[in-house]
Design a protein around this motif. Structure first.
Motif, PDB file in Angstrom:
ATOM      1  N   LEU A 161     -15.100   2.239   2.548  1.00 35.02           N
ATOM      2  CA  LEU A 161     -13.740   2.159   1.998  1.00 35.02           C
ATOM      3  C   LEU A 161     -13.287   0.710   1.827  1.00 35.02           C
ATOM      4  O   LEU A 161     -12.115   0.465   1.574  1.00 35.02           O
ATOM      5  CB  LEU A 161     -12.745   2.901   2.906  1.00 35.02           C
ATOM      6  N   ALA A 162     -14.197  -0.238   1.976  1.00 30.50           N
ATOM      7  CA  ALA A 162     -13.832  -1.647   1.965  1.00 30.50           C
ATOM      8  C   ALA A 162     -13.094  -2.063   0.708  1.00 30.50           C
ATOM      9  O   ALA A 162     -12.252  -2.959   0.744  1.00 30.50           O
ATOM     10  CB  ALA A 162     -15.072  -2.519   2.158  1.00 30.50           C
ATOM     11  N   ASP A 163     -13.385  -1.440  -0.427  1.00 33.97           N
ATOM     12  CA  ASP A 163     -12.714  -1.817  -1.670  1.00 33.97           C
ATOM     13  C   ASP A 163     -11.879  -0.669  -2.225  1.00 33.97           C
ATOM     14  O   ASP A 163     -11.557  -0.658  -3.419  1.00 33.97           O
ATOM     15  CB  ASP A 163     -13.742  -2.266  -2.711  1.00 33.97           C
ATOM     16  N   LYS A 164     -11.520   0.298  -1.375  1.00 37.03           N
ATOM     17  CA  LYS A 164     -10.783   1.469  -1.830  1.00 37.03           C
ATOM     18  C   LYS A 164      -9.357   1.480  -1.285  1.00 37.03           C
ATOM     19  O   LYS A 164      -8.971   0.650  -0.461  1.00 37.03           O
ATOM     20  CB  LYS A 164     -11.483   2.763  -1.383  1.00 37.03           C
ATOM     21  N   THR A 165      -8.587   2.441  -1.779  1.00 40.31           N
ATOM     22  CA  THR A 165      -7.222   2.671  -1.327  1.00 40.31           C
ATOM     23  C   THR A 165      -7.107   4.110  -0.834  1.00 40.31           C
ATOM     24  O   THR A 165      -7.505   5.043  -1.534  1.00 40.31           O
ATOM     25  CB  THR A 165      -6.212   2.425  -2.460  1.00 40.31           C
ATOM     26  N   LEU A 166      -6.586   4.276   0.374  1.00 49.64           N
ATOM     27  CA  LEU A 166      -6.341   5.595   0.945  1.00 49.64           C
ATOM     28  C   LEU A 166      -4.863   5.920   0.807  1.00 49.64           C
ATOM     29  O   LEU A 166      -4.005   5.165   1.272  1.00 49.64           O
ATOM     30  CB  LEU A 166      -6.753   5.620   2.413  1.00 49.64           C
ATOM     31  N   VAL A 189      -3.730  13.975  -0.113  1.00 46.85           N
ATOM     32  CA  VAL A 189      -4.539  12.838   0.318  1.00 46.85           C
ATOM     33  C   VAL A 189      -5.473  12.475  -0.827  1.00 46.85           C
ATOM     34  O   VAL A 189      -6.028  13.366  -1.477  1.00 46.85           O
ATOM     35  CB  VAL A 189      -5.374  13.166   1.577  1.00 46.85           C
ATOM     36  N   ALA A 190      -5.647  11.194  -1.078  1.00 44.16           N
ATOM     37  CA  ALA A 190      -6.559  10.762  -2.138  1.00 44.16           C
ATOM     38  C   ALA A 190      -7.208   9.448  -1.740  1.00 44.16           C
ATOM     39  O   ALA A 190      -6.629   8.638  -1.015  1.00 44.16           O
ATOM     40  CB  ALA A 190      -5.825  10.600  -3.463  1.00 44.16           C
ATOM     41  N   ILE A 191      -8.433   9.251  -2.219  1.00 39.73           N
ATOM     42  CA  ILE A 191      -9.131   7.969  -2.086  1.00 39.73           C
ATOM     43  C   ILE A 191      -9.379   7.464  -3.497  1.00 39.73           C
ATOM     44  O   ILE A 191     -10.022   8.135  -4.303  1.00 39.73           O
ATOM     45  CB  ILE A 191     -10.453   8.133  -1.322  1.00 39.73           C
ATOM     46  N   ALA A 192      -8.838   6.299  -3.796  1.00 38.61           N
ATOM     47  CA  ALA A 192      -8.870   5.789  -5.168  1.00 38.61           C
ATOM     48  C   ALA A 192      -9.341   4.346  -5.192  1.00 38.61           C
ATOM     49  O   ALA A 192      -9.335   3.646  -4.177  1.00 38.61           O
ATOM     50  CB  ALA A 192      -7.480   5.893  -5.798  1.00 38.61           C
ATOM     51  N   ASN A 193      -9.743   3.903  -6.380  1.00 39.55           N
ATOM     52  CA  ASN A 193     -10.106   2.496  -6.549  1.00 39.55           C
ATOM     53  C   ASN A 193      -8.874   1.608  -6.483  1.00 39.55           C
ATOM     54  O   ASN A 193      -8.918   0.498  -5.959  1.00 39.55           O
ATOM     55  CB  ASN A 193     -10.823   2.296  -7.889  1.00 39.55           C
ATOM     56  N   ARG A 194      -7.757   2.108  -7.018  1.00 36.95           N
ATOM     57  CA  ARG A 194      -6.512   1.350  -7.025  1.00 36.95           C
ATOM     58  C   ARG A 194      -5.372   2.276  -7.388  1.00 36.95           C
ATOM     59  O   ARG A 194      -5.593   3.393  -7.877  1.00 36.95           O
ATOM     60  CB  ARG A 194      -6.564   0.214  -8.058  1.00 36.95           C
ATOM     61  N   VAL A 233       8.492   0.819  -0.489  1.00 41.68           N
ATOM     62  CA  VAL A 233       7.993   1.072   0.856  1.00 41.68           C
ATOM     63  C   VAL A 233       7.789  -0.234   1.616  1.00 41.68           C
ATOM     64  O   VAL A 233       7.840  -1.325   1.044  1.00 41.68           O
ATOM     65  CB  VAL A 233       6.672   1.868   0.812  1.00 41.68           C
ATOM     66  N   THR A 234       7.564  -0.117   2.916  1.00 38.12           N
ATOM     67  CA  THR A 234       7.368  -1.286   3.768  1.00 38.12           C
ATOM     68  C   THR A 234       5.908  -1.724   3.745  1.00 38.12           C
ATOM     69  O   THR A 234       5.008  -0.918   3.970  1.00 38.12           O
ATOM     70  CB  THR A 234       7.782  -0.966   5.212  1.00 38.12           C
ATOM     71  N   ARG A 235       5.665  -2.998   3.485  1.00 40.31           N
ATOM     72  CA  ARG A 235       4.306  -3.541   3.429  1.00 40.31           C
ATOM     73  C   ARG A 235       4.014  -4.312   4.701  1.00 40.31           C
ATOM     74  O   ARG A 235       4.798  -5.158   5.131  1.00 40.31           O
ATOM     75  CB  ARG A 235       4.145  -4.467   2.217  1.00 40.31           C
ATOM     76  N   ILE A 236       2.858  -4.020   5.293  1.00 42.52           N
ATOM     77  CA  ILE A 236       2.394  -4.741   6.478  1.00 42.52           C
ATOM     78  C   ILE A 236       1.017  -5.300   6.161  1.00 42.52           C
ATOM     79  O   ILE A 236       0.113  -4.552   5.771  1.00 42.52           O
ATOM     80  CB  ILE A 236       2.306  -3.814   7.706  1.00 42.52           C
ATOM     81  N   ASN A 265      -0.166   4.366   2.844  1.00 41.35           N
ATOM     82  CA  ASN A 265      -1.087   3.878   1.827  1.00 41.35           C
ATOM     83  C   ASN A 265      -1.835   2.685   2.411  1.00 41.35           C
ATOM     84  O   ASN A 265      -1.237   1.661   2.731  1.00 41.35           O
ATOM     85  CB  ASN A 265      -0.311   3.482   0.569  1.00 41.35           C
ATOM     86  N   VAL A 266      -3.157   2.845   2.581  1.00 40.24           N
ATOM     87  CA  VAL A 266      -3.969   1.795   3.181  1.00 40.24           C
ATOM     88  C   VAL A 266      -4.826   1.163   2.081  1.00 40.24           C
ATOM     89  O   VAL A 266      -5.697   1.814   1.507  1.00 40.24           O
ATOM     90  CB  VAL A 266      -4.868   2.340   4.303  1.00 40.24           C
ATOM     91  N   ASP A 267      -4.569  -0.100   1.790  1.00 40.23           N
ATOM     92  CA  ASP A 267      -5.304  -0.858   0.779  1.00 40.23           C
ATOM     93  C   ASP A 267      -6.334  -1.710   1.508  1.00 40.23           C
ATOM     94  O   ASP A 267      -6.032  -2.796   2.011  1.00 40.23           O
ATOM     95  CB  ASP A 267      -4.325  -1.735  -0.007  1.00 40.23           C
ATOM     96  N   PHE A 268      -7.573  -1.198   1.596  1.00 40.70           N
ATOM     97  CA  PHE A 268      -8.607  -1.894   2.358  1.00 40.70           C
ATOM     98  C   PHE A 268      -9.013  -3.208   1.688  1.00 40.70           C
ATOM     99  O   PHE A 268      -9.335  -4.176   2.366  1.00 40.70           O
ATOM    100  CB  PHE A 268      -9.836  -0.991   2.521  1.00 40.70           C
ATOM    101  N   ARG A 269      -9.000  -3.220   0.360  1.00 41.22           N
ATOM    102  CA  ARG A 269      -9.422  -4.427  -0.352  1.00 41.22           C
ATOM    103  C   ARG A 269      -8.521  -5.615  -0.018  1.00 41.22           C
ATOM    104  O   ARG A 269      -8.984  -6.723   0.257  1.00 41.22           O
ATOM    105  CB  ARG A 269      -9.413  -4.178  -1.860  1.00 41.22           C
TER     106      ARG A 269
END
Length: 346
Positions: free
Chosen positions: A158-163, A172-177, A186-189, A311-315
């Motif tokens: 998932l290193a370059d994916k978005t959960l 639930v979805a796993i996407a490229n972007r 939303v709140t960004r951390i 929303n987890v942006d691994f990239r």
């Protein structure tokens, strides 16, 4: 500041832990407890009959499930675990798919409470959303926390994916972007760093600087002994540190003793998390992560499952958290666009 109420901790903790796997020789292989007859899949899942994003309520701890295809078959139910750097498969699904373990070869599996040597199978293709893994080895594991799931989808890959997780609409979805507009309200951390696929965020627990690991595969929020001791030093009166003992289970057969204590406020960026019952212990996984000597905690689903969206942006190492105040229309549109794009690719 956002303040959320959190579900209280039950008597027993069940969690997968972070799974770190490496092939080993068969010598000295450990033995896992036999799974009950009901564990694992017997046929592909009917996607209309189960929850993907089960939120945390006063009655239960939430879960995040995705439909996974193995070698073109399925889909099957896999538990999403952002605290795992390797995916696993249940014995039942191995039997359903007719897969064979690699002789006496094993993989070392590190969990919350300990490590074990487990068999593994090789799969040609694992697919979920925009994620495709080719030629991967999956440790064969059954753990109580899986509760009927067919496997665990780890953060590896998932290193370059978005959960995307929408607890309000069970999606639930796993996407490229996804479109940046979906993240506006939303709140960004921003995570401090990524280690072994883990997103580690800076937090403060009662004023103590702490590293927090985002772990959707852990049912409860755990703290290490370094955090417990630092909190005791700050509260020299000893008030508020009456501990109750509990048993902590993980993906292996080892059982650890934990101390349940009411935690002071946990702050992560602009978020303030209150009324959390932390389980402190000398847990094996903190040693694996080399985090045993400084205050650290694992943010589990008792906390994460109380938000409206995650929303987890691994990239880009970003975590976006939605609350009732943010509405959610943008997240709904983001899911519509992602699912539409993925449908066109099929």
């Amino acid at each position: 500041m956002n303040a959320w109420p959190w579900a209280l901790l039950g008597v027993v903790f069940l969690g997968t832990g972070a799974l770190a796997a490496a092939p080993q020789d068969a010598a000295d292989s450990g033995t896992l407890a036999d799974p009950p007859a009901s564990s694992g899949a017997t046929q592909p899942t009917n996607l209309d009959t189960f929850l993907f994003a089960l939120p945390t309520t006063h009655d239960h701890v939430g879960r995040v499930i995705v439909p996974v295809k193995i070698n073109g078959l399925g889909p099957f139910r896999f538990l999403v675990d952002t605290g795992a750097n390797h995916s696993t498969i249940s014995p039942g699904l191995v039997q359903t798919l007719g897969l064979k373990t690699r002789g006496e070869a094993t993989i070392v599996l590190d969990g919350i409470t300990g490590s074990a040597h487990v068999p593994y199978v090789a799969v040609d293709k694992l697919q979920v959303g925009d994620l495709t893994l080719q030629g991967t080895a999956l440790p064969v594991v059954w753990a109580p926390v899986m509760a009927g799931a067919d496997g665990i989808l780890g953060a590896a890959g998932l290193a370059d994916k978005t959960l995307l997780i929408d607890f309000q609409r069970n999606r639930v979805a796993i996407a490229n972007r996804i479109d940046s507009s979906a993240r506006t309200p939303v709140t960004r951390i921003h995570a401090l760093r990524v280690a072994n696929g883990l997103l580690i965020m800076e937090a403060r627990v009662g004023g103590v600087r702490t590293e927090a690991v985002l772990d959707t595969g852990s049912e409860r929020t755990l703290g290490n002994l370094a955090l417990r001791n630092a909190l005791k030093l700050r509260n020299r009166s000893g008030r508020g540190f009456v501990a109750k003992l509990t048993s902590v289970y993980g993906a292996t057969t080892e059982v650890e003793t934990g101390e349940i204590q009411r935690a002071p406020a946990i702050s992560i960026d602009t978020l303030s998390i209150t009324d959390v019952a932390l389980v402190f212990g000398d847990f094996h996984i903190f040693k694996v992560w080399e985090m045993q000597d400084r205050p650290a905690l694992i943010l589990g689903m008792d906390v994460l499952g109380t938000v409206t969206s995650l929303n987890v942006d691994f990239r880009n190492r970003d975590v976006y958290v939605g609350s009732p105040q943010t509405g959610g229309g943008e997240m709904r549109d983001a899911f519509r666009n992602v699912l539409s794009d993925q449908a066109m690719k099929r």
